[in-house]
Design an enzyme around this catalytic site. Sequence first.
Site, PDB file in Angstrom:
ATOM      1  N   LYS A  72       0.814  -1.214   0.000  1.00  0.00           N
ATOM      2  CA  LYS A  72       0.000   0.000   0.000  1.00  0.00           C
ATOM      3  C   LYS A  72       0.851   1.268   0.000  1.00  0.00           C
ATOM      4  CE  LYS A  72      -0.139   0.968   4.726  1.00  0.00           C
ATOM      5  NZ  LYS A  72      -0.656   0.804   6.051  1.00  0.00           N
ATOM      6  N   THR A  73       1.990   1.235   0.675  1.00  0.00           N
ATOM      7  CA  THR A  73       2.850   2.423   0.677  1.00  0.00           C
ATOM      8  C   THR A  73       3.293   2.728  -0.750  1.00  0.00           C
ATOM      9  OG1 THR A  73       3.686   1.522   2.741  1.00  0.00           O
ATOM     10  CG2 THR A  73       4.725   3.517   1.924  1.00  0.00           C
ATOM     11  N   ASP A 100      -3.466   7.702   5.224  1.00  0.00           N
ATOM     12  CA  ASP A 100      -3.008   6.326   5.406  1.00  0.00           C
ATOM     13  C   ASP A 100      -3.509   5.809   6.759  1.00  0.00           C
ATOM     14  OD1 ASP A 100      -1.741   3.962   4.975  1.00  0.00           O
ATOM     15  OD2 ASP A 100       0.284   4.707   5.335  1.00  0.00           O
ATOM     16  N   GLU A 101      -3.533   4.501   6.937  1.00  0.00           N
ATOM     17  CA  GLU A 101      -3.989   3.885   8.188  1.00  0.00           C
ATOM     18  C   GLU A 101      -5.328   4.477   8.631  1.00  0.00           C
ATOM     19  OE1 GLU A 101      -2.457   1.367   9.115  1.00  0.00           O
ATOM     20  OE2 GLU A 101      -0.273   1.590   9.009  1.00  0.00           O
ATOM     21  N   GLN A 133      -6.692  -4.544  10.746  1.00  0.00           N
ATOM     22  CA  GLN A 133      -5.480  -4.164  11.477  1.00  0.00           C
ATOM     23  C   GLN A 133      -5.741  -3.006  12.426  1.00  0.00           C
ATOM     24  OE1 GLN A 133      -1.623  -4.245   9.377  1.00  0.00           O
ATOM     25  NE2 GLN A 133      -2.811  -4.759   7.552  1.00  0.00           N
ATOM     26  N   ARG A 183       3.042 -10.287  10.140  1.00  0.00           N
ATOM     27  CA  ARG A 183       4.346  -9.623  10.010  1.00  0.00           C
ATOM     28  C   ARG A 183       5.372 -10.576   9.421  1.00  0.00           C
ATOM     29  NH1 ARG A 183       2.556  -5.368   9.266  1.00  0.00           N
ATOM     30  NH2 ARG A 183       0.650  -6.592   9.301  1.00  0.00           N
TER      31      ARG A 183
END
Length: 737
Positions: A36-37, A222-223, A253, A614
């Site tokens: 996504k980044t 973002d987030e 998340q 992760r």
Amino acid sequence: MPDSDAILLGLNPAQRKAVEHIDGPLLIVAGPGSGKTRVITHRIAYLVQTTGLSPRRICAVTFTNRAAKEMRNRLERIMGPQAQQVTASTFHALCATILRRDGESIGIPSDYVIFDDGDQMDAIKRSMEAAELDPKRYPPRSLLSAVSSAKSQLMSPEAYLAHAKSYYDEVVQRVYVEYEALLRRSQGLDFDDLLAKTAKLFKEAPDVKAKYQDRFVHLMVDEFQDTNMAQYQLAKDIAGKFQNICVVGDPDQSIYSWRNADLRNILSFQKDYPTAQVVNLDQSYRSTKTILQAARTVIAVNTQRLEQELWTDNEQGEPIVMAEAYNEEDEAQEVLKEVDRLCRTEKYSLRDCVVAYRINAQSRALEEACLRYGIPYRLIGGVRFYQRREVKDALAYLRLLQDPYDEISLARVINEPPRGIGKKTWDDFTRWTKQQGIPMYAGFQVLAGDDEHGPSTDHPFGARQAQSMVDFLQLLNGLRTDAAEMDLPHLIDEVLSRSGYRAHMMESDDTDVEERLENLKELRGVTAPYADMPALEGLQAFLENSALVQDQDAIGEEEQQYLTLITLHQIKGLEFPVVFMVGMEEGLLPHTRSMDDPTQLEEERRLAYVGMTRAKDRLYLLRAFRRRVLGNTAPGAPSRFLNAVPLHLVSPGIGVKAKVRAEPVVYDRRKTTNVDIPVNVAPPFKAGDKVSHGSFGQGIIVSCNPAGGDFEVTVAFLGESGVKRLLHSFAKLDKVS
DNA sequence: GGTTTTCACGTTACG
DNA sequence: CGTGAAAACC
């Protein structure tokens, strides 16, 4: 800057769509490891390239400074120097800038100071005193969280009262009123204020709002699953004109609801923006099929989510390892043994491995084991630099120099070091200034009197008390004079010596004096960049920066070999080839405090999901049969999240004792050891042998005893290392003849 | 007013 | 068990 086709190169169809969609609201649901980044940065570059828009008219908001920094770096790589014009920062930093520039129209003084959470707690306690509330009956912690929650939902004390349902709500409201008054008197803004006041500014000053709406043609958040209501409102405001709002997030998340993050923001985004396009980034580039599948089955139980079918082209990979250790020490030892094995016999190195846990207290057993076996580690979290007592004290002095009305800082240092203004005097002084209706700083001035008439006597204090306070005022004034003629690093030295703070610290016989002096030195060190501007100007910039950027000591930038120990919350956003999750027990994950509320339980499940996702290659899920909790040991049942993992993805564990999904059985400590090394092997060393170790140097064997199939070797090293107890299979000890 | 002792308490932590 | 803050002590 590459052309627009080059920007799209190497993106999968979903990513491409997210990058190419230019106009109108866009919701990107981005699963773990979906790049996504990359999508956000490429989107920005694509926007600039295809529409010819100036980069300075794009705003990208992140949640951490780390993420903002990463985004700026990536942008720079794709776009070159013009990347610097893109606004990439946190909501808080953005708001702080807006308020300094335009806050005056709603009465925000330009020299406001920022109150961090420690200050907030102090402020709540003082507010409780003012409202005559007993801290025993009403824990300040819970009041603070109620107040903070109200503020993050943009509820004023009045609005809060209107919605009050219980007596407790009224209590909260009483504290809230006092708290706000205290902040206002102190010219302080807490972190919630930075957001709320900016929202207020937009509401009450349409011209200011228009200015930012016009400037930012595109907004990206973002987030987004971690936004609170205030942040949502701000995003809505900023994107209010062009409606080009692109939000990226993953409801699965969301692990910060206790910090007022509101999952509804992302879950109902489509309701609030009916024309919103939705892009699902469901291909994971991070984890193996096995790990992804396991994580998916764990999270699938949740109801508060947007359905997503994550998939990957990656290999099936190794099975997930589940194991039960006897207790937390044993668990730590198992982890380290496996880490050691991975580093020696497989392609991994220490920095590829991470140990993640639910609560900070769990790090202890791991740290001790690392020290014992000589494994270098790095602990993420713990007490942050700016939270340390001596650093907070020094900052409080500095803040008083910038804003003498800051009551919280005043209360902090008024008698630190002791200068004869104890609790009684302070209480009297508080009452007196309140009764006189003057700020505390003005109170000191009254006590000092004026030049013509000398010290005033029109007050209820004894001569000695009054003198102490006048001395303190003179200290402050003297330092403010100094501030005008020296740079910030020198000012700090001056503050520490003239206040007597440093001298008092050095006199004390605490064990950690050295360390605390070191911290003060470090504080002076971080002000070095401000040395070439006038101290007062540098001071303001420094104080703002230190509040806004609590540097997470640069995760992942070091080249050195360390095993990383980290909480499940802090690990979000990171990835590691090998992940160990320890303490997979009921009561720990899910945590006891979250077990009886379905909503909180879902969040615990997401926490497990975040941890699992992760891992790139290997995932280990460990638990202990019994664990020391608050002093006494108690057995714990395996976490319910383990049961969700399909058995065919699981391997039967590290060593012989590992049991898949074991019912709690009576465990015999003697049987819990591994059998890598037969017990009847002769000891490798005897007392008196000379050995050498990679990091501890030369030493002499004190003793060498069998310990659980291994040998525990006690070595007296020369020099600073001293006596260490090491496990033979770990420590690479070479015999020296 | 300052120092020592006792006592209560205990999840997670971005800005 | 370990820590911070209130209460008891000097």
